[in-house]
Design a protein around this motif. Structure first.
Motif, PDB file in Angstrom:
ATOM      1  N   SER A  56      -1.487   7.678  -1.435  1.00 25.04           N
ATOM      2  CA  SER A  56      -2.603   7.905  -0.531  1.00 25.04           C
ATOM      3  C   SER A  56      -3.344   9.190  -0.882  1.00 25.04           C
ATOM      4  N   TRP A  59      -2.294  11.803   1.505  1.00 22.10           N
ATOM      5  CA  TRP A  59      -1.027  12.448   1.143  1.00 22.10           C
ATOM      6  C   TRP A  59      -1.254  13.486   0.046  1.00 22.10           C
ATOM      7  N   THR A  64      -1.336  13.945   5.458  1.00 24.29           N
ATOM      8  CA  THR A  64      -0.265  13.134   6.024  1.00 24.29           C
ATOM      9  C   THR A  64       0.988  13.324   5.175  1.00 24.29           C
ATOM     10  N   GLU A  65       2.116  13.077   5.779  1.00 23.63           N
ATOM     11  CA  GLU A  65       3.383  13.123   5.047  1.00 23.63           C
ATOM     12  C   GLU A  65       3.728  11.749   4.472  1.00 23.63           C
ATOM     13  N   ASP A  66       2.935  10.739   4.816  1.00 24.18           N
ATOM     14  CA  ASP A  66       3.174   9.367   4.381  1.00 24.18           C
ATOM     15  C   ASP A  66       2.523   9.130   3.022  1.00 24.18           C
ATOM     16  N   ARG A  67       3.332   9.157   1.994  1.00 27.64           N
ATOM     17  CA  ARG A  67       2.843   8.995   0.620  1.00 27.64           C
ATOM     18  C   ARG A  67       2.103   7.677   0.432  1.00 27.64           C
ATOM     19  N   TYR A  68       2.495   6.656   1.178  1.00 26.95           N
ATOM     20  CA  TYR A  68       1.931   5.318   0.998  1.00 26.95           C
ATOM     21  C   TYR A  68       1.074   4.878   2.188  1.00 26.95           C
ATOM     22  N   ALA A  69       0.417   5.808   2.844  1.00 28.62           N
ATOM     23  CA  ALA A  69      -0.409   5.476   3.997  1.00 28.62           C
ATOM     24  C   ALA A  69      -1.494   4.471   3.656  1.00 28.62           C
ATOM     25  N   ARG A  72      -0.683   0.767   4.466  1.00 27.57           N
ATOM     26  CA  ARG A  72      -0.532   0.334   5.850  1.00 27.57           C
ATOM     27  C   ARG A  72      -1.838  -0.257   6.347  1.00 27.57           C
TER      28      ARG A  72
END
Length: 75
Positions: A56, A59, A64-69, A72
């Motif tokens: 992402s 990221w 965000t801490e969500d590498r693969y946002a 989603r």
């Protein structure tokens, strides 16, 4: 973690050289090396880096801490 450290980590995870990573995102080896040393990417380069490493942009930029946002789907 800052952008430069993230792309260095991603490159090492993918087991590619700075030359190969640079070629894949449209930069010279020196251009890619500059990013790993703290230079800020241009918008189009940022998008190509995110695509190359399948992470992402948010990221990469620390939003965000969500590498693969990007994978989603919004509800």
């Amino acid at each position: 973690m800052e952008f430069s450290k993230k792309i260095r980590m991603l490159r090492k995870e993918k087991k590619v050289s700075q030359t190969i990573a640079g070629e894949q995102v449209g930069l010279s080896m020196r251009g890619y090396q500059d990013l790993e040393l703290g230079a800020k990417p241009k918008y189009d380069t940022l998008l190509r880096i995110a695509d190359f490493y399948d992470v992402s942009v948010d990221w990469l930029m620390g939003r965000t801490e969500d590498r693969y946002a990007h994978r989603r789907k919004p509800e």
